[in-house]
Structures are given as structure tokens and as C-alpha cells.
Design an enzyme around this catalytic site. Structure first.
Site, PDB file in Angstrom:
ATOM      1  N   LYS A 151      -9.573   2.251  -2.132  1.00 11.74           N
ATOM      2  CA  LYS A 151      -9.669   1.604  -0.991  1.00 11.74           C
ATOM      3  C   LYS A 151     -11.146   2.047  -0.174  1.00 11.74           C
ATOM      4  O   LYS A 151     -11.148   3.226  -0.240  1.00 11.74           O
ATOM      5  CB  LYS A 151      -8.526   2.141   0.121  1.00 11.74           C
TER       6      LYS A 151
ATOM      7  N   GLU B 109      -5.960   8.958   7.596  1.00 11.17           N
ATOM      8  CA  GLU B 109      -6.547   8.699   6.259  1.00 11.17           C
ATOM      9  C   GLU B 109      -7.722   9.095   6.086  1.00 11.17           C
ATOM     10  O   GLU B 109      -8.111   9.407   4.643  1.00 11.17           O
ATOM     11  CB  GLU B 109      -6.657   6.872   6.184  1.00 11.17           C
TER      12      GLU B 109
ATOM     13  N   GLU C 248       0.798  -1.125   0.161  1.00 13.71           N
ATOM     14  CA  GLU C 248      -0.191  -0.098  -0.175  1.00 13.71           C
ATOM     15  C   GLU C 248       0.961   1.134  -0.050  1.00 13.71           C
ATOM     16  O   GLU C 248       2.065   1.210   0.827  1.00 13.71           O
ATOM     17  CB  GLU C 248      -0.856   0.071   1.278  1.00 13.71           C
TER      18      GLU C 248
ATOM     19  N   CYS D  38      -4.982  -2.828   2.746  1.00 18.67           N
ATOM     20  CA  CYS D  38      -4.921  -2.696   4.195  1.00 18.67           C
ATOM     21  C   CYS D  38      -6.082  -3.014   4.799  1.00 18.67           C
ATOM     22  O   CYS D  38      -6.560  -4.110   5.115  1.00 18.67           O
ATOM     23  CB  CYS D  38      -4.264  -1.453   4.400  1.00 18.67           C
TER      24      CYS D  38
ATOM     25  N   ASN E  51      -7.051   6.217  -1.872  1.00 22.65           N
ATOM     26  CA  ASN E  51      -5.926   5.399  -1.451  1.00 22.65           C
ATOM     27  C   ASN E  51      -6.095   4.261  -2.752  1.00 22.65           C
ATOM     28  O   ASN E  51      -7.027   3.413  -2.381  1.00 22.65           O
ATOM     29  CB  ASN E  51      -6.025   4.886  -0.178  1.00 22.65           C
TER      30      ASN E  51
ATOM     31  N   ASN F 229      -0.119  -0.975   5.539  1.00 19.07           N
ATOM     32  CA  ASN F 229       0.744  -0.199   6.424  1.00 19.07           C
ATOM     33  C   ASN F 229       0.265  -0.425   7.860  1.00 19.07           C
ATOM     34  O   ASN F 229      -0.880   0.431   7.783  1.00 19.07           O
ATOM     35  CB  ASN F 229       1.017   1.516   6.140  1.00 19.07           C
TER      36      ASN F 229
HETATM   37  N1  CDT Z   1      -3.175   1.530   6.571  1.00 18.07           N
HETATM   38  C1  CDT Z   1      -4.140   1.068   7.234  1.00 18.07           C
HETATM   39  O1  CDT Z   1      -5.137   0.795   6.690  1.00 18.07           O
HETATM   40  N2  CDT Z   1      -3.631   0.462   8.373  1.00 18.07           N
HETATM   41  C2  CDT Z   1      -4.735   0.042   9.485  1.00 18.07           C
HETATM   42  C3  CDT Z   1      -4.537   0.363  10.822  1.00 18.07           C
HETATM   43  C4  CDT Z   1      -4.493   1.611  11.046  1.00 18.07           C
HETATM   44  S1  CDT Z   1      -6.109   1.811  12.157  1.00 18.07           S
HETATM   45  C5  CDT Z   1      -5.700   3.295  12.750  1.00 18.07           C
HETATM   46  C6  CDT Z   1      -4.795  -1.577   9.220  1.00 18.07           C
HETATM   47  O2  CDT Z   1      -5.996  -1.948   9.356  1.00 18.07           O
HETATM   48  O3  CDT Z   1      -3.825  -2.401   9.273  1.00 18.07           O
END
Ligand code: CDT
Length: 313
Positions: free
Chosen positions: A127, A146, A47, A172, A110, A197
Site C-alpha cells: 500500500k 497506519e 485488506e 483501501c 500493508n 477497511n
Molecule cells: N484502511 C484505510 O485505508 N482506510 C481509509 C480511511 C481511514 S482515513 C483515517 C480509507 O481511505 O478508506
């Protein structure tokens, strides 16, 4: 004859804020070459693979914020990745921050794309499940903004015929939601690609954050098994600008088993020969949707008067 897709997950270590796109693309190309040398025909990058994970900061300067987005794909800096893919005959999944112009207005998503072995973009996904907040939260060393920097994706969860099978994408946080896989599962998806991430300290509740590794694989393994699909999950990981992020990139079979897993917190290529017909076997037996799903029953509880309402949130 077995339908094999030889796939690589190209896990990425930290990208410093000061690292140029050009240098980052060089890292992606190095991993693509390694993947090809090991027999892969499809490389799954992570990502937002072109920059540091910028939603960890409140960025008020518009030019600075804009500098993290791609207004075109390929663009001048990403063209070498496409050129190398074509030269090697390797396809790829790539996540990035997209600045789109739709009906004369700017929109930020995203995004991930699927590129075939001739370097043509065959699919785009935006996303849907955006985590975090729109406003900075007190008490956090790193924000997760985000919801401030992106709109929820407006393309749904499509699938594409490519690489000899039915391919899907998500990004993600999407991997934690059963709907993500099921919407693609209902379209016969055979391989779901995703990048992530994931900071270890994302909820700030020690009991939940302590299970970050477990929940990562739990979500992807359940999604794979319950939908008879391969899942390829690729991390950006290590300590990036002081934020410690999960690695554990994995290639997961339709059985739900992890058959390859990264062991480092840096740039690392893992590969596997994925037999798409393994998914077919699950779809024709235990998860034969046409025979065993009961969509009418799923609606009953929602439609029945007096059903217990879900708690207010
Ligand atoms: N990038 C991403 O979507 N990360 C989320 C964790 C962050 S929640 C504040 C994940 O689901 O891994």
C-alpha cells in the site's frame, strides 16, 4: 471470443480481537467454496483479512504488535487457504500485514498478493497511500495509526498477466487517488482488485463522514471509467471492536457502472462474469490514451515560470 473472468468479492464482517487466525482462515475458506460453487475462478478478499483492524489502537507492546503481522506467506496458519485454492482451482487476492526482512532490516507493509489457480503467488503489492496518523489523536474513540505501523509501499503499482488479462492491485485508501488507477491504466490494466477497511468516522467532520458511502463508490467508479478497467472492491465491514465500518463491496465495470453490490454488513459473496474486452472497447474509443492524452500539456503548467503555486499545507 469474449475474455471472461468470473470473479467474486468476498466481503468480510467484523473480526473480533479475540478471533484466532485459524478461525478467520476458516471463514475465508467457506467464502472461497461458495464463490467456486457459484462459478468464480478468482476471489477478492479484503485488506488485512486475517486479523482485526489493529491500527485503531496504540499498541506499545512489541510482541503484541508483531502478532498481527505475517513474517511469511503462506505461513503455517494460511497454508490451508492455499491448499483449498489449489484443490478448487481458484485464485485469490489477499490483504495482510507483512513483516519483511530487506537487506537485513525489518520492514512493515500493508500488503496484498495475487495467487493463481495453482496456488502460486504471481504478484505482490504494498500500500502506497497510508491514511491516518503516526501519533494517537486526542478526541478519537478509535485511532487510525497506519502511518505508525507501516511504511509506504516500495513496489509501485505494477500489473501482472494472469487470469487471461492484465491484473492490478491496490489497497483501501489508494482507491481514492487518481494516480493509483492511472499508473496501472498506462500499463493497460484490465482488472484492479482492492480490499478496504473504512470506518464511517474517519475525518471527524460530519459533512465529510456523512458522505462515506458516496465517496467509496465515487472513487472506484471514476477509477474504473477513466481507465477502462474493471474494479473489484471488497470491504471488511460491520461493527468491529466498536468501530462501525462501511460495507458496499462492489464489482464495477469499465463503464463505471456497479454491476454487483453487497447488501449486508457481514460475510457475503458477490459474483460477476467480467468481460475483459469491455475495457478494450473503452480503451480503443473514448479513452484511447495514445490518441487523446496530451502528456506534454500536463507538464507545461508545472514547468511554466510564474505558474500559481499550490497552497501550502
Ligand atoms: N484502511 C484505510 O485505508 N482506510 C481509509 C480511511 C481511514 S482515513 C483515517 C480509507 O481511505 O478508506
Amino acid at each position: 471470443m469474449a475474455r471472461i473472468v468470473h470473479v467474486a468479492a468476498a466481503q468480510m464482517g467484523p473480526i473480533a480481537k479475540s478471533e484466532t487466525r485459524k478461525d478467520t482462515v476458516k471463514r475465508l475458506i467457506a467464502m472461497m467454496r461458495e464463490a467456486k460453487a457459484r462459478g468464480a475462478e478468482l476471489v477478492v478478499f479484503t485488506e488485512m483479512a486475517l486479523t482485526t483492524f489493529f491500527p485503531r489502537w496504540l499498541i506499545e507492546d512489541q510482541d503484541e504488535l508483531d502478532s498481527y503481522y505475517e513474517p511469511s506467506m503462506p505461513g503455517p496458519v494460511t497454508q490451508p487457504l492455499f491448499d483449498e485454492a489449489k484443490k478448487l482451482g481458484v485464485g485469490f487476492y489477499l490483504g495482510y500485514a507483512e513483516l519483511a526482512t530487506e537487506a537485513g532490516k525489518k520492514h512493515r507493509y500493508n500488503t496484498s498478493i495475487l495467487v493463481d489457480r495453482s496456488a502460486n503467488i504471481v504478484g505482490k503489492y504494498r500500500k502506497v497511500h497510508l491514511p491516518g496518523h503516526a501519533e494517537p489523536q486526542e478526541g478519537r474513540t478509535h485511532q487510525h495509526l497506519e502511518k505508525r505501523y507501516f511504511e509506504p509501499g516500495n513496489l509501485g503499482f505494477p500489473v501482472w498477466r494472469a487470469f487471461g488479462g492484465v491484473m492490478g492491485m491496490c489497497i483501501c485508501n489508494d482507491r481514492r487517488w487518481p494516480e493509483t488507477y492511472r499508473v496501472m491504466g498506462l500499463q493497460g490494466v484490465e482488472m484492479v482488485m482492492l480490499g478496504y477497511n473504512t470506518p464511517f468516522a474517519h475525518t471527524l467532520h460530519a459533512d465529510i463522514d456523512g458522505l462515506t458511502s458516496f465517496h467509496n463508490h465515487l472513487s472506484m467508479q471514476a477509477g474504473a471509467y477513466q481507465n477502462s478497467t474493471w474494479v473489484i472492491g471488497t470491504a471488511k465491514c460491520g461493527t468491529e471492536e466498536g468501530s462501525a465500518m462501511l460495507g458496499q463491496s462492489a464489482i464495477i465495470a469499465p463503464s463505471g457502472e456497479v454491476i454487483a453490490q453487497a447488501v449486508s454488513l457481514g460475510d457475503e459473496v458477490i459474483t460477476a462474469r467480467c468481460d475483459l474486452d469491455l475495457g478494450k472497447r473503452y480503451r480503443e474509443t473514448i479513452f484511447n490514451f495514445a490518441k487523446h492524452r496530451e502528456p506534454a500539456a500536463y507538464k507545461l503548467i508545472v514547468e511554466r515560470k510564474g505558474a500559481i503555486a499550490p497552497p501550502e499545507t
